[in-house]
Design a protein around this motif. Structure first.
Motif, PDB file in Angstrom:
ATOM      1  N   VAL A  15       0.846  -1.190   0.000  1.00  0.00           N
ATOM      2  CA  VAL A  15       0.000   0.000   0.000  1.00  0.00           C
ATOM      3  C   VAL A  15       0.887   1.247   0.000  1.00  0.00           C
ATOM      4  O   VAL A  15       1.780   1.383   0.842  1.00  0.00           O
ATOM      5  N   LEU A  16       0.642   2.135  -0.956  1.00  0.00           N
ATOM      6  CA  LEU A  16       1.368   3.398  -1.013  1.00  0.00           C
ATOM      7  C   LEU A  16       0.608   4.522  -0.324  1.00  0.00           C
ATOM      8  O   LEU A  16       1.217   5.463   0.196  1.00  0.00           O
ATOM      9  N   LYS A  17      -0.717   4.421  -0.335  1.00  0.00           N
ATOM     10  CA  LYS A  17      -1.540   5.482   0.238  1.00  0.00           C
ATOM     11  C   LYS A  17      -2.866   4.903   0.700  1.00  0.00           C
ATOM     12  O   LYS A  17      -3.470   4.082   0.012  1.00  0.00           O
ATOM     13  N   GLY A  18      -3.315   5.322   1.892  1.00  0.00           N
ATOM     14  CA  GLY A  18      -4.624   4.918   2.373  1.00  0.00           C
ATOM     15  C   GLY A  18      -4.611   3.643   3.196  1.00  0.00           C
ATOM     16  O   GLY A  18      -3.557   3.155   3.625  1.00  0.00           O
ATOM     17  N   ALA A  19      -5.806   3.100   3.391  1.00  0.00           N
ATOM     18  CA  ALA A  19      -5.999   1.849   4.129  1.00  0.00           C
ATOM     19  C   ALA A  19      -6.774   0.894   3.234  1.00  0.00           C
ATOM     20  O   ALA A  19      -7.862   1.218   2.756  1.00  0.00           O
ATOM     21  N   VAL A  20      -6.214  -0.283   3.003  1.00  0.00           N
ATOM     22  CA  VAL A  20      -6.790  -1.224   2.034  1.00  0.00           C
ATOM     23  C   VAL A  20      -6.946  -2.603   2.674  1.00  0.00           C
ATOM     24  O   VAL A  20      -5.992  -3.154   3.224  1.00  0.00           O
ATOM     25  N   LEU A  21      -8.165  -3.127   2.598  1.00  0.00           N
ATOM     26  CA  LEU A  21      -8.411  -4.503   3.037  1.00  0.00           C
ATOM     27  C   LEU A  21      -7.991  -5.441   1.915  1.00  0.00           C
ATOM     28  O   LEU A  21      -8.524  -5.375   0.803  1.00  0.00           O
ATOM     29  N   VAL A  22      -7.016  -6.295   2.205  1.00  0.00           N
ATOM     30  CA  VAL A  22      -6.517  -7.259   1.231  1.00  0.00           C
ATOM     31  C   VAL A  22      -6.819  -8.653   1.763  1.00  0.00           C
ATOM     32  O   VAL A  22      -6.564  -8.945   2.932  1.00  0.00           O
ATOM     33  N   GLY A  23      -7.377  -9.519   0.919  1.00  0.00           N
ATOM     34  CA  GLY A  23      -7.688 -10.856   1.386  1.00  0.00           C
ATOM     35  C   GLY A  23      -7.662 -11.885   0.284  1.00  0.00           C
ATOM     36  O   GLY A  23      -7.763 -11.545  -0.900  1.00  0.00           O
ATOM     37  N   PHE A  24      -7.496 -13.155   0.672  1.00  0.00           N
ATOM     38  CA  PHE A  24      -7.580 -14.251  -0.293  1.00  0.00           C
ATOM     39  C   PHE A  24      -8.240 -15.449   0.389  1.00  0.00           C
ATOM     40  O   PHE A  24      -8.315 -15.532   1.619  1.00  0.00           O
ATOM     41  N   VAL A  25      -8.731 -16.367  -0.434  1.00  0.00           N
ATOM     42  CA  VAL A  25      -9.395 -17.567   0.049  1.00  0.00           C
ATOM     43  C   VAL A  25      -8.548 -18.777  -0.330  1.00  0.00           C
ATOM     44  O   VAL A  25      -8.193 -18.946  -1.502  1.00  0.00           O
ATOM     45  N   SER A  26      -8.243 -19.619   0.652  1.00  0.00           N
ATOM     46  CA  SER A  26      -7.420 -20.804   0.391  1.00  0.00           C
ATOM     47  C   SER A  26      -8.250 -21.903  -0.252  1.00  0.00           C
ATOM     48  O   SER A  26      -9.477 -21.809  -0.351  1.00  0.00           O
ATOM     49  N   GLY A  27      -7.564 -22.981  -0.644  1.00  0.00           N
ATOM     50  CA  GLY A  27      -8.255 -24.129  -1.221  1.00  0.00           C
ATOM     51  C   GLY A  27      -9.170 -24.831  -0.238  1.00  0.00           C
ATOM     52  O   GLY A  27     -10.027 -25.626  -0.637  1.00  0.00           O
ATOM     53  N   ASP A  28      -9.006 -24.539   1.061  1.00  0.00           N
ATOM     54  CA  ASP A  28      -9.873 -25.101   2.095  1.00  0.00           C
ATOM     55  C   ASP A  28     -11.008 -24.151   2.457  1.00  0.00           C
ATOM     56  O   ASP A  28     -11.658 -24.313   3.491  1.00  0.00           O
ATOM     57  N   ASN A  29     -11.202 -23.109   1.614  1.00  0.00           N
ATOM     58  CA  ASN A  29     -12.256 -22.107   1.832  1.00  0.00           C
ATOM     59  C   ASN A  29     -12.071 -21.311   3.121  1.00  0.00           C
ATOM     60  O   ASN A  29     -13.041 -20.932   3.779  1.00  0.00           O
ATOM     61  N   VAL A  30     -10.816 -21.070   3.492  1.00  0.00           N
ATOM     62  CA  VAL A  30     -10.508 -20.221   4.638  1.00  0.00           C
ATOM     63  C   VAL A  30     -10.146 -18.834   4.126  1.00  0.00           C
ATOM     64  O   VAL A  30      -9.332 -18.694   3.201  1.00  0.00           O
ATOM     65  N   LEU A  31     -10.762 -17.807   4.703  1.00  0.00           N
ATOM     66  CA  LEU A  31     -10.483 -16.432   4.316  1.00  0.00           C
ATOM     67  C   LEU A  31      -9.364 -15.867   5.176  1.00  0.00           C
ATOM     68  O   LEU A  31      -9.426 -15.891   6.411  1.00  0.00           O
ATOM     69  N   TYR A  32      -8.313 -15.354   4.509  1.00  0.00           N
ATOM     70  CA  TYR A  32      -7.232 -14.657   5.182  1.00  0.00           C
ATOM     71  C   TYR A  32      -7.266 -13.208   4.704  1.00  0.00           C
ATOM     72  O   TYR A  32      -7.185 -12.955   3.493  1.00  0.00           O
ATOM     73  N   GLN A  33      -7.383 -12.256   5.629  1.00  0.00           N
ATOM     74  CA  GLN A  33      -7.486 -10.863   5.223  1.00  0.00           C
ATOM     75  C   GLN A  33      -6.879  -9.951   6.280  1.00  0.00           C
ATOM     76  O   GLN A  33      -6.777 -10.309   7.452  1.00  0.00           O
ATOM     77  N   LYS A  34      -6.477  -8.766   5.837  1.00  0.00           N
ATOM     78  CA  LYS A  34      -5.830  -7.812   6.729  1.00  0.00           C
ATOM     79  C   LYS A  34      -5.947  -6.426   6.119  1.00  0.00           C
ATOM     80  O   LYS A  34      -5.829  -6.257   4.893  1.00  0.00           O
ATOM     81  N   VAL A  35      -6.176  -5.416   6.960  1.00  0.00           N
ATOM     82  CA  VAL A  35      -6.137  -4.035   6.488  1.00  0.00           C
ATOM     83  C   VAL A  35      -4.681  -3.590   6.494  1.00  0.00           C
ATOM     84  O   VAL A  35      -4.020  -3.608   7.539  1.00  0.00           O
ATOM     85  N   ALA A  36      -4.169  -3.239   5.321  1.00  0.00           N
ATOM     86  CA  ALA A  36      -2.786  -2.797   5.175  1.00  0.00           C
ATOM     87  C   ALA A  36      -2.762  -1.292   4.927  1.00  0.00           C
ATOM     88  O   ALA A  36      -3.626  -0.755   4.226  1.00  0.00           O
ATOM     89  N   ARG A  37      -1.755  -0.641   5.493  1.00  0.00           N
ATOM     90  CA  ARG A  37      -1.599   0.797   5.328  1.00  0.00           C
ATOM     91  C   ARG A  37      -0.246   1.111   4.704  1.00  0.00           C
ATOM     92  O   ARG A  37       0.507   0.207   4.381  1.00  0.00           O
ATOM     93  N   ARG A  38       0.042   2.365   4.526  1.00  0.00           N
ATOM     94  CA  ARG A  38       1.237   2.805   3.797  1.00  0.00           C
ATOM     95  C   ARG A  38       2.500   2.043   4.208  1.00  0.00           C
ATOM     96  O   ARG A  38       2.830   1.963   5.386  1.00  0.00           O
TER      97      ARG A  38
END
Length: 222
Positions: free
Chosen positions: A125-148
């Protein structure tokens, strides 16, 4: 009687082959290693086998790209603008196994769920606050709000997204371990195909009424 481990016996050779296969190192990069210092692409981007520019004609500008300095257009239904730097836009990347992109996100903007079949993605992230996430092959959601200045990694081929959770505009830079990671947007892959996927099939898959699927298909031009 011949021993089953005779070095010339088919059994012994087969055993050696199996051991070699199981002990072979796992590749850690998406694209094959180049066989030359560089290969500035000259053939059309759609061709799988690129023609290299003659070394005598290569200049410093072939290794320069300023496309990511330009702001992406967020005036769309997703509020997201994508600017790519793959070997298509930046021919100097050809055969080097790396690519980048810039994502501009308006407040509330979303880079919708998608996959990159040929590359892992490192998000910064270069600017702001961004929720980034992905779903694994086991249907588990991994996510985190990343900032600059903060990073989030998305493994190759997994469904993922980015959403601006801040009050102002957000800017994200992503790096891929492939010169052409590809992109498969999940909404378009399901509802924007040509020809359209059978609506009854989609209704059954999503366990919804057929009218819901018909509405979704029409939103994507089907």
């Amino acid at each position: 009687m011949e021993s089953p481990l005779n070095v010339l016996s088919p059994f012994f050779l087969y055993l050696c082959l199996l051991l070699a296969l199981f002990q072979a190192p796992t590749p850690c990069i998406s694209d094959p290693n180049p066989l030359q210092d560089f290969c500035i692409r000259t053939s059309p981007a759609g061709q799988s086998a690129a023609t290299c520019k003659a070394a005598s004609a290569v200049v410093s500008d072939d290794f320069f790209f300023d496309g990511l300095t330009k702001e992406g257009n967020t005036n769309n239904s997703f509020g997201a603008g994508l600017t790519q730097a793959t070997h298509v836009q930046f021919p100097g990347l050809n055969t080097l196994g790396i690519a980048m992109a810039r994502i501009d996100l308006a407040p509330g903007g979303l880079n919708p769920p998608h996959t990159h079949p040929r590359g892992s993605e490192l998000v910064m992230v270069l600017k702001g606050a961004v929720l980034v996430g992905f779903v694994s092959g086991d249907n588990v959601l991994y996510q985190k709000v990343a900032r600059r200045g903060e990073l989030f990694i998305v493994p190759k081929g997994l469904v993922h997204f980015q959403k601006n959770t801040g009050k102002g505009k957000a800017i994200v830079i992503v790096v891929f371990d492939s010169q052409f990671p590809g992109i498969v947007p999940a909404p378009f892959a399901l509802f924007g195909t040509k020809p359209a996927i059978d609506s009854q099939l989609l209704a059954k898959a999503f366990k919804v009424d057929g009218e819901v699927v018909t509405s979704l298909l029409s939103n994507f031009g089907n």
